[in-house]
Design a protein around this motif. Structure first.
Motif, short mmCIF file in Angstrom:
data_model
loop_
_atom_site.label_atom_id
_atom_site.label_comp_id
_atom_site.label_asym_id
_atom_site.label_seq_id
_atom_site.Cartn_x
_atom_site.Cartn_y
_atom_site.Cartn_z
N GLU A 113 -47.43 -6.67 -39.62
CA GLU A 113 -47.21 -5.92 -38.38
C GLU A 113 -46.14 -6.50 -37.47
O GLU A 113 -45.66 -5.80 -36.58
CB GLU A 113 -48.50 -5.85 -37.58
N ARG A 122 -48.01 -3.53 -32.08
CA ARG A 122 -47.47 -4.17 -33.28
C ARG A 122 -47.05 -3.09 -34.29
O ARG A 122 -47.51 -1.97 -34.23
CB ARG A 122 -48.52 -5.07 -33.93
N GLY A 123 -46.19 -3.50 -35.22
CA GLY A 123 -45.81 -2.61 -36.30
C GLY A 123 -44.56 -1.79 -36.02
O GLY A 123 -44.19 -0.96 -36.84
N LYS A 129 -44.65 -3.03 -42.16
CA LYS A 129 -44.75 -1.63 -41.73
C LYS A 129 -43.45 -1.16 -41.07
O LYS A 129 -42.97 -0.06 -41.38
CB LYS A 129 -45.92 -1.47 -40.76
#
Length: 138
Positions: A113, A122-123, A129
Protein backbone atom coordinates in the motif's frame (compact mmCIF):
# COMPACT_ATOMS: atom_id res chain seq x y z
CA UNK A 1 24.81 -9.83 8.08
CA UNK A 2 24.67 -8.70 4.46
CA UNK A 3 22.12 -6.10 3.57
CA UNK A 4 18.84 -6.96 1.88
CA UNK A 5 18.45 -5.22 -1.49
CA UNK A 6 15.33 -3.14 -2.09
CA UNK A 7 13.41 -3.53 -5.33
CA UNK A 8 10.39 -1.69 -6.64
CA UNK A 9 7.07 -3.49 -6.85
CA UNK A 10 7.37 -3.40 -10.64
CA UNK A 11 10.85 -5.00 -10.55
CA UNK A 12 9.58 -7.69 -8.16
CA UNK A 13 6.66 -8.46 -10.47
CA UNK A 14 8.99 -8.67 -13.49
CA UNK A 15 11.23 -11.10 -11.58
CA UNK A 16 8.19 -13.21 -10.68
CA UNK A 17 7.21 -13.27 -14.36
CA UNK A 18 10.69 -14.11 -15.65
CA UNK A 19 12.18 -16.39 -12.98
CA UNK A 20 10.30 -19.67 -12.45
CA UNK A 21 11.94 -20.06 -9.04
CA UNK A 22 11.13 -16.56 -7.74
CA UNK A 23 8.68 -16.44 -4.84
CA UNK A 24 6.59 -13.60 -3.40
CA UNK A 25 6.10 -13.85 0.36
CA UNK A 26 3.48 -11.51 1.81
CA UNK A 27 4.36 -11.05 5.49
CA UNK A 28 1.33 -8.97 6.51
CA UNK A 29 -1.31 -10.22 8.94
CA UNK A 30 -4.43 -12.28 8.31
CA UNK A 31 -6.51 -9.14 8.88
CA UNK A 32 -4.60 -7.25 6.18
CA UNK A 33 -4.90 -10.10 3.68
CA UNK A 34 -8.63 -10.38 4.33
CA UNK A 35 -9.59 -6.69 4.46
CA UNK A 36 -6.99 -4.95 2.25
CA UNK A 37 -6.31 -7.58 -0.42
CA UNK A 38 -3.42 -9.67 -1.70
CA UNK A 39 -1.22 -9.69 -4.80
CA UNK A 40 -2.74 -11.79 -7.58
CA UNK A 41 -0.15 -13.98 -9.30
CA UNK A 42 -2.31 -16.42 -11.25
CA UNK A 43 -1.40 -14.55 -14.44
CA UNK A 44 2.20 -15.69 -13.96
CA UNK A 45 1.16 -19.20 -12.82
CA UNK A 46 2.15 -18.62 -9.20
CA UNK A 47 0.53 -18.08 -5.85
CA UNK A 48 1.63 -15.58 -3.26
CA UNK A 49 2.96 -17.26 -0.11
CA UNK A 50 1.15 -15.86 2.94
CA UNK A 51 3.26 -16.05 6.10
CA UNK A 52 2.78 -13.37 8.76
CA UNK A 53 5.94 -11.82 10.19
CA UNK A 54 3.91 -10.63 13.17
CA UNK A 55 0.81 -12.38 14.47
CA UNK A 56 -2.39 -10.34 14.80
CA UNK A 57 -3.67 -9.01 17.20
CA UNK A 58 -0.69 -9.22 19.58
CA UNK A 59 1.78 -8.29 16.80
CA UNK A 60 4.37 -10.60 18.34
CA UNK A 61 7.05 -11.74 15.91
CA UNK A 62 6.26 -15.12 14.37
CA UNK A 63 8.94 -17.33 15.94
CA UNK A 64 8.25 -20.02 13.32
CA UNK A 65 8.71 -17.78 10.26
CA UNK A 66 11.71 -19.68 8.81
CA UNK A 67 10.00 -23.02 9.42
CA UNK A 68 6.91 -21.75 7.58
CA UNK A 69 9.10 -20.66 4.65
CA UNK A 70 10.52 -24.18 4.43
CA UNK A 71 7.05 -25.73 4.63
CA UNK A 72 5.94 -23.47 1.77
CA UNK A 73 8.73 -24.90 -0.40
CA UNK A 74 11.11 -21.94 -0.16
CA UNK A 75 14.73 -23.13 -0.33
CA UNK A 76 18.15 -21.56 0.16
CA UNK A 77 18.34 -21.24 -3.63
CA UNK A 78 15.00 -19.44 -4.00
CA UNK A 79 14.91 -15.77 -4.88
CA UNK A 80 12.40 -14.47 -2.36
CA UNK A 81 10.60 -11.13 -2.62
CA UNK A 82 9.19 -10.03 0.75
CA UNK A 83 6.17 -7.70 0.84
CA UNK A 84 4.30 -6.00 3.69
CA UNK A 85 2.15 -2.86 3.89
CA UNK A 86 4.90 -0.29 3.46
CA UNK A 87 8.27 -2.09 3.41
CA UNK A 88 9.32 -2.10 7.08
CA UNK A 89 8.09 -5.48 8.33
CA UNK A 90 9.16 -7.13 5.09
CA UNK A 91 12.70 -5.82 5.58
CA UNK A 92 12.80 -7.28 9.11
CA UNK A 93 11.41 -10.59 7.80
CA UNK A 94 13.95 -10.68 4.95
CA UNK A 95 16.82 -10.02 7.37
CA UNK A 96 15.64 -12.77 9.72
CA UNK A 97 15.20 -15.18 6.80
CA UNK A 98 18.69 -14.35 5.59
CA UNK A 99 20.08 -15.25 9.02
CA UNK A 100 18.04 -18.50 8.92
CA UNK A 101 19.62 -19.66 5.65
CA UNK A 102 17.63 -17.93 2.90
CA UNK A 103 20.32 -15.66 1.39
CA UNK A 104 18.56 -14.47 -1.77
CA UNK A 105 15.96 -12.12 -0.32
CA UNK A 106 14.68 -8.82 -1.66
CA UNK A 107 12.54 -6.24 0.11
CA UNK A 108 9.70 -4.83 -2.01
CA UNK A 109 9.97 -1.09 -1.40
CA UNK A 110 6.78 0.66 -0.32
CA UNK A 111 5.07 -2.72 0.05
CA UNK A 112 1.48 -3.39 -0.92
CA UNK A 113 0.00 0.00 0.00
CA UNK A 114 2.90 2.42 0.42
CA UNK A 115 2.85 5.60 2.48
CA UNK A 116 -0.22 7.71 3.15
CA UNK A 117 -1.22 10.47 0.75
CA UNK A 118 -2.16 14.05 1.70
CA UNK A 119 -5.60 12.87 2.82
CA UNK A 120 -4.22 10.01 4.94
CA UNK A 121 -5.10 7.21 2.50
CA UNK A 122 -2.77 4.37 1.54
CA UNK A 123 -2.51 2.74 -1.86
CA UNK A 124 -2.47 5.90 -3.96
CA UNK A 125 1.13 7.15 -3.74
CA UNK A 126 3.34 4.13 -4.29
CA UNK A 127 3.49 0.41 -3.62
CA UNK A 128 2.04 -2.66 -5.34
CA UNK A 129 -1.52 -1.31 -5.62
CA UNK A 130 -0.53 2.19 -6.75
CA UNK A 131 1.73 0.66 -9.43
CA UNK A 132 -1.34 -1.00 -10.94
CA UNK A 133 -0.02 -4.51 -10.38
CA UNK A 134 -2.57 -7.32 -10.13
CA UNK A 135 -4.28 -7.83 -6.78
CA UNK A 136 -7.57 -9.09 -5.42
CA UNK A 137 -9.76 -9.11 -2.35
CA UNK A 138 -9.77 -12.40 -0.47
Amino acid sequence: MASVPEVSPEAAFRALQEDPDAVLVDVRTDAEWNFVGVPELSGVNKQVVLIPWQVFPSMQVNDHFAEHLRRAGVTAESKVYYLCRSGARSLAAAQAAQMAGFPHGFNVSDGFEGPVDAEGHRGTVSGWKAAGLPWRQR
